[in-house]
Write an enzyme that holds these catalytic residues in place. Structure first.
Site, short mmCIF file in Angstrom:
data_model
loop_
_atom_site.label_atom_id
_atom_site.label_comp_id
_atom_site.label_asym_id
_atom_site.label_seq_id
_atom_site.Cartn_x
_atom_site.Cartn_y
_atom_site.Cartn_z
CB ILE A 111 2.10 4.53 4.65
CG1 ILE A 111 0.98 5.52 4.56
CG2 ILE A 111 3.31 4.84 5.71
CD1 ILE A 111 0.15 5.83 5.79
CG ASN B 123 -6.91 11.79 1.99
OD1 ASN B 123 -7.90 11.92 2.66
ND2 ASN B 123 -6.21 10.69 1.89
CG ASP C 70 -14.03 18.35 6.35
OD1 ASP C 70 -13.36 17.26 6.23
OD2 ASP C 70 -14.04 19.08 5.22
CB THR D 186 -9.13 9.99 12.88
OG1 THR D 186 -8.45 8.81 13.08
CG2 THR D 186 -9.00 10.49 11.42
CE LYS E 259 -5.98 2.67 11.49
NZ LYS E 259 -5.19 1.66 11.17
N GLY F 141 0.85 -1.27 -0.13
CA GLY F 141 0.11 0.08 -0.03
C GLY F 141 0.78 1.10 0.01
CE1 TYR G 153 -8.71 3.84 8.69
CE2 TYR G 153 -9.02 6.19 9.18
CZ TYR G 153 -8.19 5.01 9.03
OH TYR G 153 -6.86 5.07 8.78
CE1 TYR H 293 2.09 5.86 11.02
CE2 TYR H 293 0.37 5.53 9.20
CZ TYR H 293 1.22 5.14 10.13
OH TYR H 293 1.82 3.90 10.12
CG ASN I 225 -7.12 0.41 -0.93
OD1 ASN I 225 -7.88 0.81 -1.90
ND2 ASN I 225 -6.69 1.36 -0.17
CB SER J 11 -5.43 7.74 12.33
OG SER J 11 -5.90 8.89 11.59
N1 LIG Z 1 -3.01 7.51 4.34
C1 LIG Z 1 -3.64 7.97 5.54
O1 LIG Z 1 -3.96 9.10 5.38
C2 LIG Z 1 -3.50 7.44 6.93
C3 LIG Z 1 -3.67 8.40 7.75
C4 LIG Z 1 -3.61 7.62 9.07
C5 LIG Z 1 -3.47 6.31 9.33
N2 LIG Z 1 -3.57 5.83 8.31
C6 LIG Z 1 -3.31 4.09 8.53
O2 LIG Z 1 -2.19 3.63 7.72
C7 LIG Z 1 -2.17 2.44 7.32
C8 LIG Z 1 -1.71 2.36 5.95
O3 LIG Z 1 -2.53 3.46 5.05
P1 LIG Z 1 -2.40 3.60 3.51
O4 LIG Z 1 -2.58 5.02 3.28
O5 LIG Z 1 -0.84 3.04 3.24
O6 LIG Z 1 -3.48 2.57 2.90
P2 LIG Z 1 -3.37 1.62 1.76
O7 LIG Z 1 -4.67 1.15 1.42
O8 LIG Z 1 -2.56 2.12 0.54
O9 LIG Z 1 -2.50 0.28 2.32
C9 LIG Z 1 -2.94 -0.61 3.00
C10 LIG Z 1 -2.54 -2.07 2.40
O10 LIG Z 1 -3.13 -3.00 3.24
C11 LIG Z 1 -3.57 -4.00 2.27
N3 LIG Z 1 -4.71 -4.70 3.26
C12 LIG Z 1 -5.92 -4.17 3.88
N4 LIG Z 1 -6.33 -5.36 4.46
C13 LIG Z 1 -5.62 -6.17 4.49
C14 LIG Z 1 -5.42 -7.56 5.03
N5 LIG Z 1 -6.64 -8.17 5.70
N6 LIG Z 1 -4.66 -8.53 4.70
C15 LIG Z 1 -3.53 -8.03 3.84
N7 LIG Z 1 -3.49 -6.97 3.25
C16 LIG Z 1 -4.53 -6.02 3.61
C17 LIG Z 1 -4.13 -3.27 1.28
O11 LIG Z 1 -4.32 -4.13 0.16
C18 LIG Z 1 -3.19 -2.28 1.06
O12 LIG Z 1 -2.13 -2.65 0.30
C19 LIG Z 1 -3.61 2.16 7.37
O13 LIG Z 1 -3.55 1.18 8.72
C20 LIG Z 1 -4.24 3.20 7.60
O14 LIG Z 1 -5.49 3.32 8.53
C21 LIG Z 1 -3.57 6.01 6.89
#
Ligand SMILES: NC(=O)c1ccc[n+]([C@@H]2O[C@H](COP(=O)([O-])OP(=O)(O)OC[C@H]3O[C@@H](n4cnc5c(N)ncnc54)[C@H](O)[C@@H]3O)[C@@H](O)[C@H]2O)c1
Length: 346
Positions: free
Chosen positions: A19, A206, A305, A133, A160, A17, A156, A184, A42, A131
């Site tokens: 991050i 976003n 928001d 959030t 967290k 994903g 969601y 984050y 995703n 997060s």
């Molecule tokens: N991007 C943001 O704005 C943000 C902010 C705060 C926290 N987060 C948290 O950071 C983490 C990463 O976020 P991101 O933006 O990289 O999201 P993303 O959707 O790009 O990455 C998440 C990855 O997890 C995989 N995934 C989901 N459920 C799964 C499962 N059960 N088994 C295996 N793989 C699974 C998806 O395929 C994806 O590749 C998440 O936990 C998200 O909630 C993200």
């Protein structure tokens, strides 16, 4: 890049994903051996191609759902990781309101399973993606880790908050796991090579992907939700953290956890820049950094928001010996390069 066979292995759930993939790069650069577990619910397998190009080598990836206990145990037995970074989660706020059980099931089952299995396989170090959030609209800014959490605005967000509580309670009961929850703020940007970046599905919720898609002509116009907030120019304020800086924070978190003497510990740390930026300033900085104009108009406020939120990052500076280095302009340039690459592929 080659690694010696005894680099510590780190299981990276969700490592394909946004991050996660950037963190895989930082882990390799810091001498760790990442092992990705991702079901691609995703993300796309092309993220692995991007990683191969950046790193000049393959990264091990199991296309597995991390709620699958027996598959996860097989991976733990085979790979023997010393730590886990748990990114895997569903993250679409709107979808979580429509399908809350899907979110609770995916985001919490995976966390419970990992915490149950880690002691069985002697895996000591755990980093959890939390997060900002969890703070909602805080009364005082910048937000410190002591700022009280407010009731989540969405299922969601609640996953967290509950996730943090699960880890806290498990550590309180002395499971042999050292855990850090990183809260984050708003991750943006992309690897400067434009080989990996964010892949928003559908209409982005976003700001930055919306800006880059509008600049690329994929969206006709960007709506700025409200300009009558109590902020310098009336638009909402957020703390935008470059994804490469965020990735480096995970490496520091793992290093600090592995150095720590306790066998069971838990802490939360804000990961942001400490700077609040208004929506209009992000648009202006994008235009200046890329030379591309963004067609936008101001609309009414959007339900849910918060007006402004930005981090006090002194704990991250002190505990992780980490600070954000990239400027907003740099992050926006990288996001734009990534968007241009995506647009060519589509
Ligand atoms: N991007 C943001 O704005 C943000 C902010 C705060 C926290 N987060 C948290 O950071 C983490 C990463 O976020 P991101 O933006 O990289 O999201 P993303 O959707 O790009 O990455 C998440 C990855 O997890 C995989 N995934 C989901 N459920 C799964 C499962 N059960 N088994 C295996 N793989 C699974 C998806 O395929 C994806 O590749 C998440 O936990 C998200 O909630 C993200």
């Amino acid at each position: 890049m080659t690694l010696s066979g005894n680099s510590p292995k780190i299981l990276v759930t969700g490592g394909a994903g946004f991050i996660g993939s950037h963190t895989v790069v930082s882990l390799v650069n810091a001498g760790f051996e990442p092992v990705i577990v991702d079901d691609f619910s995703n993300s796309e397998r092309s993220a692995l191609d991007g990683l191969r190009t950046i790193l000049g080598r393959e990264v091990t990836c199991y296309p597995v759902n991390c709620n699958d206990a027996s598959a996860l145990e097989d991976i733990f037995r085979k790979e023997r990781p010393t730590g886990v970074i748990h990114f895997a989660a569903y993250k679409a706020v709107g979808e979580s309101v429509a399908q809350p059980l899907k979110y609770y099931r995916n985001n919490l089952d995976s966390l419970l399973l990992l915490l149950e299995l880690m002691p069985v396989y002697n895996i000591a170090n755990f980093v959890f993606s939390s997060s900002c959030t969890v703070y909602g609209q805080p009364e005082q800014l910048p937000v410190t880790e002591e700022t009280p959490r407010l009731p989540a605005q969405s299922p969601y967000g609640n996953t967290k908050a509950i996730g943090e509580d699960i880890i806290r309670d498990a550590v309180h009961a002395k499971i042999p796991v050292k855990a850090l929850a990183l809260r984050y703020f708003n991750p943006i940007g992309a690897h400067p090579s434009a080989e990996i970046g964010e892949l928003p599905l559908g209409v982005p919720a976003n700001l930055v992907p919306f800006i880059t898609q509008t600049a690329a002509g994929i969206r006709s116009s960007l709506t700025v939700y409200g300009d009558d907030y109590n902020t310098p120019d009336g638009t909402c304020v957020r703390d935008y953290i470059d994804v490469m800086d965020l990735a480096d924070a995970h490496v520091q978190a793992l290093k600090k956890l592995s150095e720590a003497q306790d066998t069971s510990s838990y802490d939360v740390i804000n990961i942001g820049t400490g700077r609040g930026e208004t929506v209009l300033n992000v648009i202006k900085t994008f235009e200046q950094a890329t030379g591309v104009n963004v067609n936008y108009s101001v609309g009414p406020r959007r339900a849910g928001d918060v007006e402004q939120v930005y981090a006090d990052v002194s704990k991250a500076n002190r505990v992780l010996e980490w600070e954000a280095k990239r400027s907003l302009a740099e992050s926006l340039r990288d996001a734009w390069q990534w968007q241009q690459k995506l647009s060519v592929k589509q």
